[in-house]
Design a protein around this motif. Structure first.
Motif, PDB file in Angstrom:
ATOM      1  N   TYR A   1      62.052  -7.075 -12.049  1.00 49.88           N
ATOM      2  CA  TYR A   1      60.766  -6.703 -11.466  1.00 49.88           C
ATOM      3  C   TYR A   1      60.860  -5.322 -10.815  1.00 49.88           C
ATOM      4  O   TYR A   1      60.038  -4.434 -11.064  1.00 49.88           O
ATOM      5  CB  TYR A   1      60.320  -7.771 -10.461  1.00 49.88           C
ATOM      6  CG  TYR A   1      59.310  -7.292  -9.447  1.00 49.88           C
ATOM      7  CD1 TYR A   1      59.665  -7.079  -8.113  1.00 49.88           C
ATOM      8  CD2 TYR A   1      57.993  -7.021  -9.825  1.00 49.88           C
ATOM      9  CE1 TYR A   1      58.738  -6.625  -7.187  1.00 49.88           C
ATOM     10  CE2 TYR A   1      57.069  -6.563  -8.894  1.00 49.88           C
ATOM     11  CZ  TYR A   1      57.455  -6.360  -7.582  1.00 49.88           C
ATOM     12  OH  TYR A   1      56.546  -5.905  -6.664  1.00 49.88           O
ATOM     13  N   HIS A   2      61.887  -5.128 -10.000  1.00 53.26           N
ATOM     14  CA  HIS A   2      62.010  -3.842  -9.310  1.00 53.26           C
ATOM     15  C   HIS A   2      62.307  -2.710 -10.289  1.00 53.26           C
ATOM     16  O   HIS A   2      61.804  -1.591 -10.133  1.00 53.26           O
ATOM     17  CB  HIS A   2      63.093  -3.920  -8.223  1.00 53.26           C
ATOM     18  CG  HIS A   2      62.637  -4.685  -7.016  1.00 53.26           C
ATOM     19  ND1 HIS A   2      61.651  -4.213  -6.175  1.00 53.26           N
ATOM     20  CD2 HIS A   2      62.990  -5.900  -6.532  1.00 53.26           C
ATOM     21  CE1 HIS A   2      61.417  -5.103  -5.216  1.00 53.26           C
ATOM     22  NE2 HIS A   2      62.215  -6.131  -5.413  1.00 53.26           N
TER      23      HIS A   2
ATOM     24  N   ILE B   1      53.985  -9.735  -0.216  1.00 55.33           N
ATOM     25  CA  ILE B   1      53.281  -8.527  -0.674  1.00 55.33           C
ATOM     26  C   ILE B   1      53.044  -8.623  -2.179  1.00 55.33           C
ATOM     27  O   ILE B   1      53.998  -8.713  -2.950  1.00 55.33           O
ATOM     28  CB  ILE B   1      54.103  -7.258  -0.357  1.00 55.33           C
ATOM     29  CG1 ILE B   1      54.326  -7.137   1.155  1.00 55.33           C
ATOM     30  CG2 ILE B   1      53.412  -6.013  -0.903  1.00 55.33           C
ATOM     31  CD1 ILE B   1      53.079  -6.946   1.997  1.00 55.33           C
ATOM     32  N   PRO B   2      51.778  -8.620  -2.604  1.00 57.03           N
ATOM     33  CA  PRO B   2      51.494  -8.698  -4.041  1.00 57.03           C
ATOM     34  C   PRO B   2      52.218  -7.605  -4.819  1.00 57.03           C
ATOM     35  O   PRO B   2      52.403  -6.494  -4.314  1.00 57.03           O
ATOM     36  CB  PRO B   2      49.975  -8.495  -4.112  1.00 57.03           C
ATOM     37  CG  PRO B   2      49.465  -8.887  -2.777  1.00 57.03           C
ATOM     38  CD  PRO B   2      50.538  -8.548  -1.804  1.00 57.03           C
ATOM     39  N   CYS B   3      52.581  -7.941  -6.045  1.00 59.76           N
ATOM     40  CA  CYS B   3      53.415  -7.031  -6.842  1.00 59.76           C
ATOM     41  C   CYS B   3      52.836  -5.623  -6.965  1.00 59.76           C
ATOM     42  O   CYS B   3      53.551  -4.635  -6.788  1.00 59.76           O
ATOM     43  CB  CYS B   3      53.665  -7.630  -8.225  1.00 59.76           C
ATOM     44  SG  CYS B   3      52.180  -8.231  -9.073  1.00 59.76           S
TER      45      CYS B   3
ATOM     46  N   PRO C   1      63.908 -10.830  -9.666  1.00 62.11           N
ATOM     47  CA  PRO C   1      63.737  -9.717  -8.718  1.00 62.11           C
ATOM     48  C   PRO C   1      64.304  -8.414  -9.254  1.00 62.11           C
ATOM     49  O   PRO C   1      63.697  -7.358  -9.099  1.00 62.11           O
ATOM     50  CB  PRO C   1      64.508 -10.188  -7.476  1.00 62.11           C
ATOM     51  CG  PRO C   1      64.523 -11.678  -7.578  1.00 62.11           C
ATOM     52  CD  PRO C   1      64.544 -12.004  -9.037  1.00 62.11           C
TER      53      PRO C   1
ATOM     54  N   THR D   1      58.751 -11.508  -5.796  1.00 58.39           N
ATOM     55  CA  THR D   1      58.258 -10.691  -6.909  1.00 58.39           C
ATOM     56  C   THR D   1      56.739 -10.801  -7.026  1.00 58.39           C
ATOM     57  O   THR D   1      56.020  -9.940  -6.549  1.00 58.39           O
ATOM     58  CB  THR D   1      58.900 -11.129  -8.248  1.00 58.39           C
ATOM     59  OG1 THR D   1      58.643 -12.525  -8.458  1.00 58.39           O
ATOM     60  CG2 THR D   1      60.390 -10.874  -8.255  1.00 58.39           C
ATOM     61  N   CYS D   2      56.273 -11.899  -7.612  1.00 62.47           N
ATOM     62  CA  CYS D   2      54.848 -12.026  -7.941  1.00 62.47           C
ATOM     63  C   CYS D   2      54.438 -13.480  -7.806  1.00 62.47           C
ATOM     64  O   CYS D   2      55.259 -14.376  -7.971  1.00 62.47           O
ATOM     65  CB  CYS D   2      54.643 -11.539  -9.383  1.00 62.47           C
ATOM     66  SG  CYS D   2      53.012 -11.877 -10.081  1.00 62.47           S
TER      67      CYS D   2
ATOM     68  N   SER E   1      58.286   2.212  -3.248  1.00 62.75           N
ATOM     69  CA  SER E   1      57.577   0.939  -3.214  1.00 62.75           C
ATOM     70  C   SER E   1      57.716   0.404  -1.795  1.00 62.75           C
ATOM     71  O   SER E   1      58.538   0.920  -1.019  1.00 62.75           O
ATOM     72  CB  SER E   1      58.194  -0.055  -4.199  1.00 62.75           C
ATOM     73  OG  SER E   1      59.480  -0.440  -3.733  1.00 62.75           O
ATOM     74  N   PHE E   2      56.948  -0.606  -1.467  1.00 63.17           N
ATOM     75  CA  PHE E   2      57.069  -1.164  -0.130  1.00 63.17           C
ATOM     76  C   PHE E   2      58.450  -1.736   0.095  1.00 63.17           C
ATOM     77  O   PHE E   2      59.049  -1.528   1.159  1.00 63.17           O
ATOM     78  CB  PHE E   2      56.021  -2.260   0.124  1.00 63.17           C
ATOM     79  CG  PHE E   2      56.225  -2.984   1.438  1.00 63.17           C
ATOM     80  CD1 PHE E   2      56.794  -4.254   1.476  1.00 63.17           C
ATOM     81  CD2 PHE E   2      55.893  -2.369   2.637  1.00 63.17           C
ATOM     82  CE1 PHE E   2      57.007  -4.921   2.692  1.00 63.17           C
ATOM     83  CE2 PHE E   2      56.104  -3.020   3.862  1.00 63.17           C
ATOM     84  CZ  PHE E   2      56.666  -4.288   3.882  1.00 63.17           C
ATOM     85  N   SER E   3      59.012  -2.419  -0.894  1.00 64.88           N
ATOM     86  CA  SER E   3      60.338  -3.021  -0.706  1.00 64.88           C
ATOM     87  C   SER E   3      61.401  -1.952  -0.511  1.00 64.88           C
ATOM     88  O   SER E   3      62.327  -2.129   0.282  1.00 64.88           O
ATOM     89  CB  SER E   3      60.730  -3.966  -1.847  1.00 64.88           C
ATOM     90  OG  SER E   3      59.979  -3.711  -2.985  1.00 64.88           O
TER      91      SER E   3
ATOM     92  N   ASP F   1      53.016  -3.749  -3.671  1.00 68.39           N
ATOM     93  CA  ASP F   1      54.405  -3.329  -3.452  1.00 68.39           C
ATOM     94  C   ASP F   1      54.682  -2.026  -4.211  1.00 68.39           C
ATOM     95  O   ASP F   1      55.178  -1.057  -3.646  1.00 68.39           O
ATOM     96  CB  ASP F   1      55.331  -4.455  -3.923  1.00 68.39           C
ATOM     97  CG  ASP F   1      56.804  -4.087  -3.813  1.00 68.39           C
ATOM     98  OD1 ASP F   1      57.599  -4.594  -4.634  1.00 68.39           O
ATOM     99  OD2 ASP F   1      57.169  -3.292  -2.922  1.00 68.39           O
TER     100      ASP F   1
ATOM    101  N   LEU G   1      58.705 -10.720 -14.112  1.00 66.07           N
ATOM    102  CA  LEU G   1      58.267 -11.149 -12.789  1.00 66.07           C
ATOM    103  C   LEU G   1      59.071 -12.332 -12.250  1.00 66.07           C
ATOM    104  O   LEU G   1      58.988 -12.638 -11.066  1.00 66.07           O
ATOM    105  CB  LEU G   1      56.776 -11.488 -12.813  1.00 66.07           C
ATOM    106  CG  LEU G   1      55.860 -10.286 -13.138  1.00 66.07           C
ATOM    107  CD1 LEU G   1      54.421 -10.744 -13.357  1.00 66.07           C
ATOM    108  CD2 LEU G   1      55.911  -9.256 -12.025  1.00 66.07           C
TER     109      LEU G   1
END
Lengths: 459, 244, 203
Positions: A410-411, B7-9, A407, B40-41, A448-450, B12, A404
């Motif tokens: 995380y993705h 946007i919370p992880c 980035p 990220t979070c 995902s939203f991103s 997302d 986390l």
């Protein structure tokens, strides 16, 4: 011998949840008490001001405890009361034992005192040949059942009336299969009346000790504390150092809040103020530390000492209602217990601050505004820092942190997770995944939203 | 006013619809919204588990991504509360403090900053509102049944602007759903029982949808609903407020 | 070092910086204690209320209720006719174990919770209001305050060795939250309110 568990809250709670009907019964009973508390509080327009006043009074007490205790001691002694100081549970028990010996008896009647439960007094005395009879109906029931109380105000809230009838059939000689509460209470009345009339030594707790006047107050609905104390030659009152309040008039604030918070009643049937012993009789007060002075020194946790033992936090706690007091494996369960116990033994009670969703309801019902849910959060940090988190948990948290904090990772992890759920659901939809035991996994979205944002909005 | 969208992880990754609705809703209301791509979070999963000391990386990222905005808005009460109460950076304490004053949960932002009085939305369904604890008790986005205080609810006020909606009454208006972060797996039995009881309250009162400000609560209840084979769905409040 | 010294020393070292006591006079209402409220709250906690003109009427009522000539004790001068024994032996608490009715004066009532305040002065023996099977207390209608704050204002003007607030008969709900009246203390509690200039509202 009352059993003390080595299991932790989660496992005990899981066992408790095997009987869903019983959990529903336990939960609904306690929620009903919470509702009665709400109804009662809403009848006092100045309720929130009263809470604030009580909170500030108790803050002042903690900040001046040294002098208040000296003041209380001086005034109690001039009232003819004898005072004793106990550094820990063992010393408290030894003092009680000595006082019983000095009275030349081997039996004692006791009204509700969670402090004595904390000190393991009954077991200690039993080991030394002293019989203790608990006179509070709920406590007598669990005493006969050889169990600890599960709630500090309603000791046998976890027992059904049929079970109580069975206990009385076994120990008090009534017929089998009786479950009428009226009949059972009458049975206890007759049984305990004989006890009150024959015991020379009675022990009570202390709800409030007034520094200004050297008197102390004991609150009951049954009248059992009074029946014991006024018929005994020796009245022993055990109190924690934090039970002090500065002036008698402050009782107005606390007695308005206590029972409304506990059961929804405007006041307990009896709120007895003991100032002097009866002619020729004795009152002894034992002032107990047992870890309280240590808690007093903990900046983040000292406010837990404001507690007036109303159990409103128990009744509102959705976790307590669905796990029961015995799941906390400590004398005082529930939310307040979870912030008091780690101070006594951080290793043994490391699980308790985690037995919560941090919903915050407890802090809202607390009549003295203890920030219980915030202290639960802070205890978690302390417990982990002191090394009481499991190795797997530590590893898992470290992995989560790396993922986390980056980035890219995380993705990557998110995408991998979604892929697994979509294309290899068996990898997560199985017994190894605790989520999956009773819940389906969330669906796996296409993007995902991103990813969506990058595709549709990034120009 | 420049608004940074946080946007919370798990939103997302698993509930992008809630995030898209949040974005579109804010834009509809005339807000200039930016989505920093490197977010990220907020760090709550570690912090609530006692590992606050591991959140430095998340904190620094958060400050880096969001320091420049006038407001930060997120479709989550729990993440916003965490940032507000626990965001800190020893190297840059001022920045963390500034951010904690300008971060808002979505319905609080709509009510308190944009002061929305009407919405062009339609959602003709029976809807139960789940009062997520952190938003309610932490951010005070609605009144709490424990307190003797006047009743109000920012989410409810906004939902009442949606045409055709039918809000159901519940037995227990603000009892916790039992998600609680890692609690949902470490105390699985109690967590599930709490979720089942919450869901049952909505079902008994005829809800077709359960909504709220926190997708985490809804995700937990959805898991239970799906396991029960229920037709009732969960939906983030942003999606209702944005519905046509 | 004794435990006392150790405890006090640790407290002194660990206690936080002094904070002020709040001013609680904000809770002192000028409102009078409502007789109606007192009666209805007391009834709500299982107590009984009887409005009387004076002590003679109390004597009549109690004697009427005591069909079986069971033991009645009253330390109240005006109620001496009630006592089933010539001389009420109040020297021994244990001697009172079979009292059926105890009738005592109370100093005042509190409307918000239906409680009466009674001290060892009124009791004679402290165990009397607890060990009796049925309890009756007598208060004057004018002596009802609204809240506990006013109660403590009155109490501050008196002295006692033992005092208690009693709100209704003894009770318990320890068995599955079923309310049972008559736990260890009295099975019933009656408050006789002697009406003076203050008349019961709406009765």
């Amino acid at each position: 011998m009352i059993a003390r568990n080595k299991k932790e809250h989660a496992e005990l709670a899981q066992e408790f949840n095997r009987d869903e009907d019983r959990v529903n019964w336990h939960d609904e009973t306690l929620w009903w008490i919470r509702e009665k508390r709400d109804k009662s509080a809403h009848q006092i327009p100045e309720w929130e001001h009263l809470r604030e006043a009580a909170s500030q009074i108790k803050n002042n007490v903690l900040s001046n405890l040294h002098n208040y205790l000296l003041q209380f001691e001086k005034n109690a002694i001039s009232n003819g009361i004898e005072l004793h100081w106990a550094a820990n549970a063992d010393e408290h028990n030894r003092i009680v034992h000595r006082l019983i010996n000095e009275a030349n008896v081997v039996r004692m009647v006791k009204s509700k005192s969670m402090l004595t439960e904390e000190c393991g007094l009954n077991e200690y005395l039993a080991q030394h040949g002293i019989e203790v009879i608990d006179s509070d109906l709920g406590e007598r029931i669990v005493q006969l059942a050889e169990e600890p109380p599960s709630h500090i105000v309603l000791p046998c809230i976890h027992k059904k009336k049929e079970e109580i009838g069975e206990i009385f059939h076994k120990h008090l000689g009534i017929e089998a299969n009786i479950s009428d509460p009226q009949f059972l209470t009458e049975t206890a009345r007759q049984h305990l009346r004989g006890i009150f009339l024959t015991r020379k030594v009675a022990l009570t707790g202390v709800n409030f000790a007034v520094a200004e006047t050297g008197e102390f107050v004991v609150c009951t609905n049954e009248g059992n504390a009074d029946m014991g104390a006024h018929l005994a030659d020796v009245h022993i009152a055990s109190m924690g150092i934090e039970k002090i309040i500065p002036e008698r008039k402050h009782l107005g604030v606390f007695l308005r809040l206590l029972t409304r918070s506990a059961t929804g009643q405007p006041i307990t049937t009896y709120s007895s103020h003991f100032k002097t012993p009866r002619d020729g009789k004795k009152i002894h007060i034992i002032i107990v530390d047992n870890g309280r002075t240590v808690q007093l020194g903990r900046k983040d946790f000292r406010n837990s000492l404001k507690c007036i033992r109303c159990a409103a936090c128990f009744n509102t706690c959705p976790v307590y209602r669905r796990s029961g007091g015995h799941s906390y494996h400590t004398a005082i369960a529930g939310p307040i217990g979870s912030i008091l116990a780690p101070n006594l033994d951080m290793k043994k009670y490391a699980d308790l601050p985690f037995a919560s969703t941090l919903c915050g309801s407890c802090s809202n019902v607390c009549p003295v505004k203890i920030d219980i849910h915030e202290q639960l959060y802070k205890w978690r940090q302390v417990i982990v820092k002191n090394g009481y988190a499991s190795t797997t948990k530590k590893a898992g948290m470290q992995a989560m942190t790396w993922t986390l904090s980056s980035p890219f990772l995380y993705h990557l992890a998110g995408k991998a997770g979604r892929w697994v759920i979509k294309y290899a659901p068996f990898a997560v939809n199985n017994k190894l995944n605790p989520w999956y035991k009773h819940r389906d996994m969330p669906a796996s979205p296409e993007w995902s939203f991103s990813e969506w944002y990058q595709k549709n909005r990034q120009n | 006013m420049k608004v940074g969208l946080f946007i919370p992880c798990y939103v997302d990754q698993f509930y992008p619809g809630a995030a898209i609705a949040t974005l579109k809703l804010l834009e509809k209301l005339g807000v200039e919204v930016f989505y920093p791509p490197k977010q990220t979070c907020c760090g709550q999963p570690m912090a609530n588990s006692g590992f606050e000391h591991l959140t430095t990386g998340c904190n620094e990222l958060f400050i880096e991504n969001f320091a420049a905005f006038d407001y930060i808005v997120a479709p989550s009460g729990s993440c916003v509360l965490h940032v507000r109460d626990h965001l800190h950076d020893d190297k840059n304490p001022g920045a963390a403090k500034v951010i904690s004053h300008k971060i808002y949960e979505l319905t609080a932002f709509l009510t308190d900053v944009l002061k929305v009085k009407r919405l062009d939305a339609k959602f003709p369904h029976r809807v139960g509102i789940h009062q997520s604890c952190h938003g309610q008790r932490g951010l005070h986005i609605s009144s709490m049944t424990e307190l003797v205080e006047p009743e109000f609810s920012k989410p409810l006020s906004l939902l009442q602007m949606v045409s055709g909606i039918d809000i159901v009454e519940l037995d227990r208006k603000d009892e916790c759903c039992g998600f609680g972060g890692t609690f949902c797996v470490t105390e699985e039995a109690v967590s599930v029982k709490m979720g089942k009881d919450r869901v049952a309250d909505h079902l008994e009162h005829g809800a077709e949808y359960i909504t709220g400000v926190d997708m985490s609560c809804l995700m937990h209840m959805e898991g239970i609903l799906k396991r029960q084979g229920s037709k009732v769905k969960v939906i983030h409040i942003a999606e209702i407020l944005n519905a046509r | 070092m004794t435990s006392r010294e150790k405890i006090l020393m640790t407290i002194k070292a660990n206690q936080p910086a002094t904070t002020k006591l709040p001013n609680i006079t904000e809770f002192d209402h000028e409102v009078e204690g409502s007789l109606l409220k007192f009666s209805s709250v007391l009834a709500g906690v299982g107590g009984k209320v009887a409005y009387v003109s004076g002590y003679p009427e109390i004597i009549r009522i109690i004697l009427n209720r005591n069909d079986n000539n069971l033991r009645i004790v009253s330390p109240v001068k005006e109620l001496s006719a009630l006592n089933t024994e010539k001389l009420v032996d109040l020297t021994s608490s244990h001697n009172l174990h079979n009292v059926e009715w105890a009738v005592l004066n109370a100093q005042f009532g509190v409307a918000e919770n239906g409680a009466v305040w009674i001290t060892d002065k009124e009791m004679g023996q402290r165990v009397l209001p607890f060990v009796t099977q049925h309890l009756a207390v007598v208060i004057k209608a004018a002596n009802i305050v609204a809240t506990m704050h006013q109660a403590y204002e009155l109490i501050s003007k008196t002295t006692y060795g033992f005092g208690t607030f009693i709100a209704g008969p003894s009770k318990t709900a320890d068995i599955e939250q079923s309310l049972v009246i008559g736990a260890h203390g009295p099975r019933s509690m009656t408050v006789f309110i002697i009406e003076g200039h203050k008349h019961a509202e709406g009765i």
